[in-house]
Each structure stands twice: as C-alpha cells, then as structure tokens.
Design an enzyme around this catalytic site. Structure first.
Site, PDB file in Angstrom:
ATOM      1  N   ASP A  33       6.149  -3.743  -6.143  1.00 27.30           N
ATOM      2  CA  ASP A  33       5.724  -2.574  -5.376  1.00 27.30           C
ATOM      3  C   ASP A  33       4.413  -2.286  -5.743  1.00 27.30           C
ATOM      4  O   ASP A  33       3.843  -2.659  -6.884  1.00 27.30           O
ATOM      5  CB  ASP A  33       6.688  -1.801  -5.163  1.00 27.30           C
ATOM      6  CG  ASP A  33       6.704  -1.029  -3.794  1.00 27.30           C
ATOM      7  OD1 ASP A  33       7.907  -1.247  -3.239  1.00 27.30           O
ATOM      8  OD2 ASP A  33       5.764  -0.463  -3.383  1.00 27.30           O
ATOM      9  N   ILE A  34       3.789  -1.356  -5.059  1.00 23.47           N
ATOM     10  CA  ILE A  34       2.382  -0.815  -5.164  1.00 23.47           C
ATOM     11  C   ILE A  34       2.372   0.084  -6.468  1.00 23.47           C
ATOM     12  O   ILE A  34       1.236   0.474  -6.989  1.00 23.47           O
ATOM     13  CB  ILE A  34       1.835  -0.186  -3.905  1.00 23.47           C
ATOM     14  CG1 ILE A  34       0.575   0.469  -4.548  1.00 23.47           C
ATOM     15  CG2 ILE A  34       2.748   1.181  -3.809  1.00 23.47           C
ATOM     16  CD1 ILE A  34      -0.700  -0.765  -4.100  1.00 23.47           C
ATOM     17  N   ARG A  35       3.788   0.588  -6.894  1.00 27.54           N
ATOM     18  CA  ARG A  35       3.707   1.517  -8.027  1.00 27.54           C
ATOM     19  C   ARG A  35       5.051   1.614  -8.879  1.00 27.54           C
ATOM     20  O   ARG A  35       6.050   1.005  -8.135  1.00 27.54           O
ATOM     21  CB  ARG A  35       3.308   2.819  -7.663  1.00 27.54           C
ATOM     22  CG  ARG A  35       4.550   3.612  -6.965  1.00 27.54           C
ATOM     23  CD  ARG A  35       4.011   5.070  -6.611  1.00 27.54           C
ATOM     24  NE  ARG A  35       2.719   5.114  -5.685  1.00 27.54           N
ATOM     25  CZ  ARG A  35       2.838   4.843  -4.545  1.00 27.54           C
ATOM     26  NH1 ARG A  35       3.616   4.720  -3.815  1.00 27.54           N
ATOM     27  NH2 ARG A  35       1.872   4.744  -3.682  1.00 27.54           N
TER      28      ARG A  35
ATOM     29  N   GLY B  57      10.883  -0.177  -1.154  1.00 28.58           N
ATOM     30  CA  GLY B  57      10.869   0.614   0.369  1.00 28.58           C
ATOM     31  C   GLY B  57      12.392   0.461   0.748  1.00 28.58           C
ATOM     32  O   GLY B  57      13.686   0.415   0.071  1.00 28.58           O
TER      33      GLY B  57
ATOM     34  N   ASN C 247      -0.721  -5.167  -5.263  1.00 26.41           N
ATOM     35  CA  ASN C 247      -1.258  -4.454  -3.953  1.00 26.41           C
ATOM     36  C   ASN C 247      -1.174  -5.714  -3.112  1.00 26.41           C
ATOM     37  O   ASN C 247      -1.671  -6.560  -3.343  1.00 26.41           O
ATOM     38  CB  ASN C 247      -2.463  -4.232  -4.415  1.00 26.41           C
ATOM     39  CG  ASN C 247      -3.149  -3.346  -3.067  1.00 26.41           C
ATOM     40  OD1 ASN C 247      -2.585  -3.826  -2.004  1.00 26.41           O
ATOM     41  ND2 ASN C 247      -4.323  -2.901  -3.185  1.00 26.41           N
TER      42      ASN C 247
ATOM     43  N   LYS D  52       3.232  -5.177  14.430  1.00 28.89           N
ATOM     44  CA  LYS D  52       4.408  -6.018  14.592  1.00 28.89           C
ATOM     45  C   LYS D  52       4.209  -7.182  15.654  1.00 28.89           C
ATOM     46  O   LYS D  52       4.622  -8.206  15.236  1.00 28.89           O
ATOM     47  CB  LYS D  52       5.637  -5.325  14.530  1.00 28.89           C
ATOM     48  CG  LYS D  52       6.210  -4.348  13.352  1.00 28.89           C
ATOM     49  CD  LYS D  52       6.010  -5.213  12.036  1.00 28.89           C
ATOM     50  CE  LYS D  52       6.424  -4.636  10.815  1.00 28.89           C
ATOM     51  NZ  LYS D  52       6.618  -5.346   9.683  1.00 28.89           N
TER      52      LYS D  52
ATOM     53  N   TYR E 192       2.115   0.935  14.649  1.00 30.39           N
ATOM     54  CA  TYR E 192       3.070   0.028  14.088  1.00 30.39           C
ATOM     55  C   TYR E 192       3.583  -1.325  14.831  1.00 30.39           C
ATOM     56  O   TYR E 192       3.444  -2.282  14.599  1.00 30.39           O
ATOM     57  CB  TYR E 192       4.201   1.071  13.722  1.00 30.39           C
ATOM     58  CG  TYR E 192       5.379   0.362  13.151  1.00 30.39           C
ATOM     59  CD1 TYR E 192       6.679   0.340  13.834  1.00 30.39           C
ATOM     60  CD2 TYR E 192       5.411  -0.368  11.713  1.00 30.39           C
ATOM     61  CE1 TYR E 192       7.790  -0.312  13.279  1.00 30.39           C
ATOM     62  CE2 TYR E 192       6.562  -0.884  11.121  1.00 30.39           C
ATOM     63  CZ  TYR E 192       7.775  -0.881  11.882  1.00 30.39           C
ATOM     64  OH  TYR E 192       8.898  -1.503  11.375  1.00 30.39           O
TER      65      TYR E 192
HETATM   66  C1  VAH Z   1      10.629   2.972  12.307  1.00 30.53           C
HETATM   67  N1  VAH Z   1      12.618   2.358  11.153  1.00 30.53           N
HETATM   68  O1  VAH Z   1      11.283   4.222  12.772  1.00 30.53           O
HETATM   69  C2  VAH Z   1      11.561   2.030  11.666  1.00 30.53           C
HETATM   70  C3  VAH Z   1      11.746   1.012  12.851  1.00 30.53           C
HETATM   71  C4  VAH Z   1      12.498   0.292  14.928  1.00 30.53           C
HETATM   72  C5  VAH Z   1      12.403   1.376  13.979  1.00 30.53           C
HETATM   73  O2  VAH Z   1      10.595   0.166  13.004  1.00 30.53           O
HETATM   74  O3  VAH Z   1       9.476   3.030  12.388  1.00 30.53           O
END
Ligand code: VAH
Length: 309
Positions: free
Chosen positions: A32-34, A9, A50, A144, A140
C-alpha cells in the site's frame, strides 16, 4: 506468488487475509502507499509502494517472483468527486502499469475491481443487465468504465488474463467507512452501537445494490480460480446479492437495538447514489462461473453487529 496493491483498503484488507489463508502467508505480498499499523501489515510480508510508479511495481514482481496481481488501489466515488484529476490518474494509470506487466509476460493473471458505478442516470434502474446503456456521471464511474474497456482490449489484443467484477456497495466490519457513497451502510452500524442514532447522508428511500464483504471476497477468489475458458466476459461481470434502502437497513438494526433512531440529511452524495441502479441482474456470473451469494440483509446485520459489539 500474489501481490495485492491497495492491501489496506476496504476490500484489500479482507482479501489479504483470505488469500493468505488459502495460499499461505508468505505467498501473498501485501502493499500500500503507506505502512499502517494494522494486522494486514503486521501479519505477513508487506511493501510500501506507489501504485503510480511502474518501476516500483516491476521491481516487486521481480524480487518476490509475483505471478498474480490484485489491483485494489483506487479513489472511490465521493472522494473522486473532490479530486477528479488525481482520481483519474490513480484509477487509470495504476491499471495500465499492471496490464503492461501482463502484456510483457512478467505476470500471468490480474484481478481488477469495477463497480456498479459504471452505470449512469440513463441506465435502466431495476435489474440492470450485463449489457446496457452506460453513461456514468461520476469521475469514479468514468474511470471504471474506461478501465473495463482497457481490460477487454488487453485481453483480446494481447491475450492478457485479466478478470473483473462490478462490485455493488460493500459492507464489512474490518475497515472503517471510506470515501464511498454506499459507505453509509457501514457507518450506520458503528453509529448504532456507539450513539444509538445515525444521521444518514442519503434520503430514506435511496435503494442501492449491496453485498456483504464475505460474499464479495468469495466471488473474487471464485472468478480468479475459475478455468480461463469459463470467463466469457473480459470487461467486468455484474454481481449482486441484495438491494435495500436506508429505511430498510435501519429497521433491521432496530430489531437488535430497539432504541436506535435514524435521521436523514442528504448531501452531495445523494446525486451520486441517484445516478446508480437500484438492483442488478448478475445472471452471467451465475451461469459462467456458478456464482451465488450467501448473505442477505438479515444475516448480514446479525454478523456485522456480532463483530462490532
Ligand atoms: C462507492 N463503495 O461507493 C463504492 C462502490 C458501488 C459503490 O463503487 O464509491
């Protein structure tokens, strides 16, 4: 030994190289996954796993005698909005697997990345403090924020040594722009060099906290190498370097590529960006484990263009 999950990543790529330089290639297992054909995979021990399969992770820990895990696998903000259920599953259950390995004393230390995405539209936007209102409005960001709660819980209840940083938008030359809302600031360099113009998916005055990847990697290694008693915050540390708008980064690039032009076509990612802070107060990280950034917009632009030319 160290295991990096999500080693291919945006952060994982650079983290693998940096950790291998410090600890020796054979002591840093990338996974990593692949199996991509890139130099992370080709420059040292690599395993396909995985991050959602507890037994696969546990097996790697035993076979390679792993004592530290850097869990870098996740769906970022824009991608997560398109796949909410999978984003929650991957971002949360991979963390539970690693936390539970530490709880069972199978590993000694964990690094887990959080993000400024834990802040939401009701958070104070300028100099966002370490402790403040956090009502994230993205899948996301919700994952987090929840992850931070569980890291702190596993530390307080089970003594797990997990450490975390709320990364701002990260900019690097070693991996292409990904599913991040801040990734316009990566793509703009590639397009400036290839097309001399960039169509930005955010509006011109969208100010966001940003950091050059070199600083982010240095901070990651610094927090992991700090003595445990210096790590006072076990949810996640605010971390900052600079903030800028698309207008400002475009002007900086124009100093090197005078014919560069930028146009603005905001899309669904504008709403995500608008929900995040414009600047971050990282006084606690600077106080607890003497963090300080090196790169600003000017020096980052010089370094990015030098590496991408
Ligand atoms: C995103 N680069 O854009 C990430 C990050 C603060 C942004 O978490 O999702």
């Amino acid at each position: 030994k160290i295991l990096i999950i999500g080693a291919c990543g945006q952060i994982g790529t650079e983290l693998t190289h940096s950790l291998r330089k410090i600890y020796g290639t054979d002591n840093v297992i990338a996974s990593d996954i692949r199996k991509l054909n890139n130099d992370v995979v080709n420059s040292g021990p690599f395993e396909v796993i995985n991050a959602l399969d507890f037994n696969q992770i546990e097996h790697l820990v035993e076979v390679h005698k792993i004592d530290e895990i850097y869990l870098m696998a996740a769906l970022l903000s824009a991608t997560a909005e398109k796949n909410p259920a999978f984003a929650w599953d991957l971002n949360m259950n991979s963390l539970f697997h690693v936390l539970n390995l530490a709880k069972a004393k199978k590993i000694k230390k964990i690094f887990w990345p959080s993000s400024i995405a834990v802040f939401g539209p009701t958070t104070p936007k300028e100099n966002t403090p370490q402790y403040t209102i956090m009502e994230p409005s993205t899948v996301y960001g919700i994952s987090k924020q929840s992850g931070e709660r569980w890291c702190e819980y596993y530390h307080n209840i089970f003594g797990v040594d997990v450490r975390s940083i709320r990364y701002p938008g990260l900019i690097s030359y070693s991996s292409p722009p990904g599913g991040g809302t801040t990734d316009y600031a990566v793509d703009i360099f590639h397009k400036a060099l290839s097309d001399k113009t960039y169509e930005c998916f955010l509006s011109s005055e969208t100010k966001m906290p940003m950091m050059y990847m070199e600083d982010a990697i240095a901070a990651t290694i610094q927090i992991m190498q700090a003595p445990a008693e210096q790590i006072k915050i076990r949810s996640s540390y605010n971390l900052a370097a600079m903030s800028f708008t698309p207008t400002e980064i475009a002007a900086e690039i124009k100093k090197h590529i005078p014919e560069f032009t930028i146009t603005y076509e905001p899309d669904f990612r504008q709403k995500i960006a608008d929900s995040w802070p414009a600047s971050i107060d990282d006084a606690e990280a600077r106080k607890d484990w003497n963090w300080k950034h090196k790169y600003d917009l000017e020096t980052m632009t010089v370094d990015m263009l030098a590496h991408l030319k």
